[in-house]
Design a protein around this motif. Structure first.
Motif, PDB file in Angstrom:
ATOM      1  N   SER A 271       0.821  -1.210   0.000  1.00  0.00           N
ATOM      2  CA  SER A 271       0.000   0.000   0.000  1.00  0.00           C
ATOM      3  C   SER A 271       0.852   1.257   0.000  1.00  0.00           C
ATOM      4  CB  SER A 271      -0.929   0.011   1.210  1.00  0.00           C
ATOM      5  OG  SER A 271      -0.186  -0.060   2.406  1.00  0.00           O
ATOM      6  N   ALA A 272       2.106   1.136   0.462  1.00  0.00           N
ATOM      7  CA  ALA A 272       2.994   2.295   0.470  1.00  0.00           C
ATOM      8  C   ALA A 272       3.621   2.561  -0.895  1.00  0.00           C
ATOM      9  CB  ALA A 272       4.098   2.095   1.507  1.00  0.00           C
ATOM     10  N   LEU A 273       3.507   1.605  -1.810  1.00  0.00           N
ATOM     11  CA  LEU A 273       4.124   1.744  -3.124  1.00  0.00           C
ATOM     12  C   LEU A 273       3.147   2.417  -4.088  1.00  0.00           C
ATOM     13  CD1 LEU A 273       6.730   0.963  -4.687  1.00  0.00           C
ATOM     14  CD2 LEU A 273       5.544  -1.109  -5.405  1.00  0.00           C
ATOM     15  N   PHE A 274       3.485   3.631  -4.525  1.00  0.00           N
ATOM     16  CA  PHE A 274       2.656   4.423  -5.444  1.00  0.00           C
ATOM     17  C   PHE A 274       1.218   4.569  -4.929  1.00  0.00           C
ATOM     18  CE2 PHE A 274       6.124   2.893  -8.068  1.00  0.00           C
ATOM     19  CZ  PHE A 274       6.495   4.047  -8.749  1.00  0.00           C
ATOM     20  N   PRO A 275       1.029   5.195  -3.765  1.00  0.00           N
ATOM     21  CA  PRO A 275      -0.310   5.297  -3.197  1.00  0.00           C
ATOM     22  C   PRO A 275      -1.274   6.154  -4.005  1.00  0.00           C
ATOM     23  CG  PRO A 275       1.244   6.610  -1.938  1.00  0.00           C
ATOM     24  CD  PRO A 275       2.058   5.798  -2.886  1.00  0.00           C
ATOM     25  N   PHE A 276      -0.797   7.120  -4.756  1.00  0.00           N
ATOM     26  CA  PHE A 276      -1.708   8.009  -5.481  1.00  0.00           C
ATOM     27  C   PHE A 276      -1.714   7.736  -6.982  1.00  0.00           C
ATOM     28  CE2 PHE A 276      -0.900  10.278  -1.538  1.00  0.00           C
ATOM     29  CZ  PHE A 276      -2.172  10.718  -1.198  1.00  0.00           C
ATOM     30  N   TRP A 277      -1.259   6.575  -7.374  1.00  0.00           N
ATOM     31  CA  TRP A 277      -1.165   6.292  -8.800  1.00  0.00           C
ATOM     32  C   TRP A 277      -2.534   5.930  -9.376  1.00  0.00           C
ATOM     33  CZ3 TRP A 277      -0.721   1.407 -11.718  1.00  0.00           C
ATOM     34  CH2 TRP A 277      -0.348   1.624 -13.055  1.00  0.00           C
ATOM     35  N   ASN A 278      -2.729   6.241 -10.648  1.00  0.00           N
ATOM     36  CA  ASN A 278      -3.978   5.954 -11.353  1.00  0.00           C
ATOM     37  C   ASN A 278      -3.903   4.544 -11.943  1.00  0.00           C
ATOM     38  OD1 ASN A 278      -6.333   5.892 -12.816  1.00  0.00           O
ATOM     39  ND2 ASN A 278      -5.801   7.572 -14.190  1.00  0.00           N
ATOM     40  N   TYR A 279      -4.232   3.557 -11.111  1.00  0.00           N
ATOM     41  CA  TYR A 279      -4.153   2.165 -11.554  1.00  0.00           C
ATOM     42  C   TYR A 279      -5.132   1.882 -12.687  1.00  0.00           C
ATOM     43  CZ  TYR A 279      -1.141   0.673  -7.715  1.00  0.00           C
ATOM     44  OH  TYR A 279      -0.078   0.498  -6.869  1.00  0.00           O
ATOM     45  N   LEU A 280      -6.345   2.397 -12.573  1.00  0.00           N
ATOM     46  CA  LEU A 280      -7.337   2.137 -13.610  1.00  0.00           C
ATOM     47  C   LEU A 280      -6.985   2.845 -14.905  1.00  0.00           C
ATOM     48  CD1 LEU A 280     -10.617   2.350 -11.484  1.00  0.00           C
ATOM     49  CD2 LEU A 280      -9.188   0.349 -11.980  1.00  0.00           C
ATOM     50  N   GLY A 281      -6.165   3.896 -14.810  1.00  0.00           N
ATOM     51  CA  GLY A 281      -5.745   4.626 -16.002  1.00  0.00           C
ATOM     52  C   GLY A 281      -4.743   3.887 -16.858  1.00  0.00           C
ATOM     53  N   SER A 282      -4.176   2.799 -16.372  1.00  0.00           N
ATOM     54  CA  SER A 282      -3.258   1.994 -17.170  1.00  0.00           C
ATOM     55  C   SER A 282      -3.979   1.100 -18.168  1.00  0.00           C
ATOM     56  CB  SER A 282      -2.390   1.106 -16.264  1.00  0.00           C
ATOM     57  OG  SER A 282      -1.343   1.837 -15.692  1.00  0.00           O
ATOM     58  N   PHE A 283      -5.288   1.055 -18.060  1.00  0.00           N
ATOM     59  CA  PHE A 283      -6.086   0.257 -18.986  1.00  0.00           C
ATOM     60  C   PHE A 283      -6.032   0.870 -20.378  1.00  0.00           C
ATOM     61  CE2 PHE A 283     -10.454  -0.709 -20.694  1.00  0.00           C
ATOM     62  CZ  PHE A 283     -10.224  -2.062 -20.908  1.00  0.00           C
ATOM     63  N   THR A 284      -5.693   0.067 -21.376  1.00  0.00           N
ATOM     64  CA  THR A 284      -5.522   0.568 -22.744  1.00  0.00           C
ATOM     65  C   THR A 284      -6.716   0.281 -23.640  1.00  0.00           C
ATOM     66  OG1 THR A 284      -4.406  -1.474 -23.433  1.00  0.00           O
ATOM     67  CG2 THR A 284      -3.022   0.321 -22.588  1.00  0.00           C
ATOM     68  N   GLY A 285      -7.755  -0.331 -23.101  1.00  0.00           N
ATOM     69  CA  GLY A 285      -8.897  -0.719 -23.923  1.00  0.00           C
ATOM     70  C   GLY A 285      -9.957   0.353 -24.065  1.00  0.00           C
ATOM     71  N   GLY A 286      -9.766   1.502 -23.403  1.00  0.00           N
ATOM     72  CA  GLY A 286     -10.757   2.554 -23.461  1.00  0.00           C
ATOM     73  C   GLY A 286     -11.856   2.349 -22.437  1.00  0.00           C
ATOM     74  N   GLY A 287     -12.250   3.424 -21.757  1.00  0.00           N
ATOM     75  CA  GLY A 287     -13.299   3.336 -20.752  1.00  0.00           C
ATOM     76  C   GLY A 287     -12.783   2.825 -19.416  1.00  0.00           C
TER      77      GLY A 287
END
Length: 458
Positions: A311-327
């Protein structure tokens, strides 16, 4: 990371400020292995493994192996109690036979007439590696990488042993550490209870008539809530008298994931996606083919981390934004179906429940829990629901604990649960003094554990 340190601080306060507070057939005898000479992580410990044909040939809840252990506070201070690990059969999310471990603890000395009662406490494991499991971190000499799980495991022992109960602490995420998989976790919890009742040294001589109470906060609500809803289908013979959950994760899991994305709790999203992928190949396929390289890297690396580090690793990262399929990837059928299958509200519990949620929980929006409770109440369940205003997720631990614990004590002692639904929204639970009273009441038991006193000795 700060939030996690707050959490372990609260648990340490509970353990430290207080001073550290129809009969079934006879259980089958199993050979009990002696204390391990060296405590090694499960990844290197053959005790955690069994041939697939042996596992498949064992009934759910059947014991495959057993051994003595020495539990300890934060891997150092040994507890003078009777303790074992058992490897037992359960099922994964798809009905396939697997094996996992539960840690069984009882007070020293003989059981009272009628046998001991059983507390099944589900720790918020929230991790995706086996060396984070409760059965490992509970042992003296383990590597205290997951100090949060270690502290909460000790809390579970204090709560049960101080009442003279036996305690089962299951590794409910299974051999692949499937974080977030409530179907697997609930079944593993129920089969852990079966294993406890099948283990003669634990002295649950009432067998399936043994009164069983369940507790779990935050990640511990993932299996505990499932058990409350589904035990009558999976293990109807068990005498579950009550369950308490707080900081409820599975009310609306999509909302939990979305609200934490690019936020303080974002570090746990990658762990949850990795956990789902271990149970659902279609989720793994999405991660492999429709996430960018950094998203794949982040979800993969979570597989070797406990939750303080993860949980301490990249706490504010946009994980869902890494999706490349759109939406939104959570709307994909492959992910959506897996996520929705884990959620609460699919059945109405037939056991009384105490449910707690902080109105200002920064990790888990309360709306999902409100929805679940409303459904339970419409269907006639016996629910006591506390919605505390001046609390968030971490402060919610001492907010939940006194009421939830007393609820289980009453059910274990045969006090009838309040009928119907009771919903309260107090400004603060601390004004009642219940948490202070709980700390004072647990002082002798906790101090005894930390100083090597044989808890329960007669």
């Amino acid at each position: 990371m700060f939030t996690l340190f707050l959490r372990v601080a609260v648990l340490t306060v509970v353990l430290g400020l207080a001073g550290v507070a129809g009969a079934s057939a006879a259980p089958a005898e199993v050979p009990i292995q002696p204390l391990p000479v060296i405590v090694v992580p499960p990844e290197l410990d053959s005790f955690y493994n069994a041939p697939a044909n042996v596992v498949a040939a064992t009934e759910p809840g059947g014991i495959i192996k057993a051994r003595q252990i020495t539990p300890a506070f934060l891997s150092v201070l040994p507890y003078n109690v009777d303790a074992w690990q058992v490897l037992y059969r359960t099922d994964d999310s798809h009905g396939n036979a697997i094996a996992t471990v539960t840690t069984l603890v009882k007070p020293r000395g003989p059981a009272p007439a009628g046998g001991l009662k059983l507390l099944s406490y589900q720790v918020a494991e929230d991790s995706t590696a086996q060396y984070c499991t409760m059965s490992y971190v509970a042992q003296q000499g383990s590597i205290p990488a997951d100090f949060v799980n270690s502290a909460e495991t000790s809390l579970a022992m204090v709560l049960g042993l101080s009442q003279g109960w036996a305690v089962s602490i299951p590794d409910y995420e299974g051999p692949n550490s499937a974080y977030g998989a409530s179907i697997l976790g609930g079944q593993a919890t129920l089969d852990g209870i079966r294993a406890a009742e099948n283990f003669a040294p634990l002295q649950l001589t009432a067998g399936t008539r043994t009164p069983v109470g369940l507790m779990g906060y935050s990640g511990g609500t993932i299996p505990t809530g499932w058990v409350a809803e589904h035990h009558r289908d999976y293990a109807p013979e068990l005498n579950i008298v009550g369950a308490t959950i707080g900081g409820v994760v599975m009310g609306d899991l999509k909302a939990v994931l979305r609200s934490n994305n690019a936020n303080l709790g974002a570090g746990l999203i990658g762990a949850a996606l990795h956990g789902f992928a271990t149970e659902y190949p279609e989720v793994q396929q999405v991660l492999d083919t429709k996430y960018d390289w950094f998203g794949r890297f982040m979800t993969s690396i979570k597989g070797v981390l406990c939750h303080p580090q993860g949980s301490a690793l990249f706490p504010f990262w946009n994980y869902l934004g890494s999706f490349t399929g759109g939406g939104d990837p959570l709307d994909l059928p492959e992910l959506s179906n897996a996520v929705v299958a884990q959620q609460l509200g699919q059945q109405t519990p037939d056991v009384p429940m105490y449910i707690y949620h902080a109105q200002n929980d920064e990790f888990i929006p309360i709306a999902g829990t409100d929805r679940v409770v409303d459904g339970y109440c419409r269907d006639g369940a016996d629910i006591t629901y506390t919605r505390e205003f001046l609390a968030e997720h971490i402060i919610g631990i001492p907010g939940w604990l006194p009421g939830g614990y007393q609820f289980i004590i009453d059910r274990m002692n045969g006090v009838p649960a309040p009928h119907g639904c009771s919903i309260t929204s107090p400004t603060s639970t601390f004004t009642s003094g219940d948490f202070t009273n709980l700390l004072a009441a647990k002082w002798p038991a906790i101090a005894g554990l930390l100083t090597g006193f044989p808890v329960g000795a007669r």
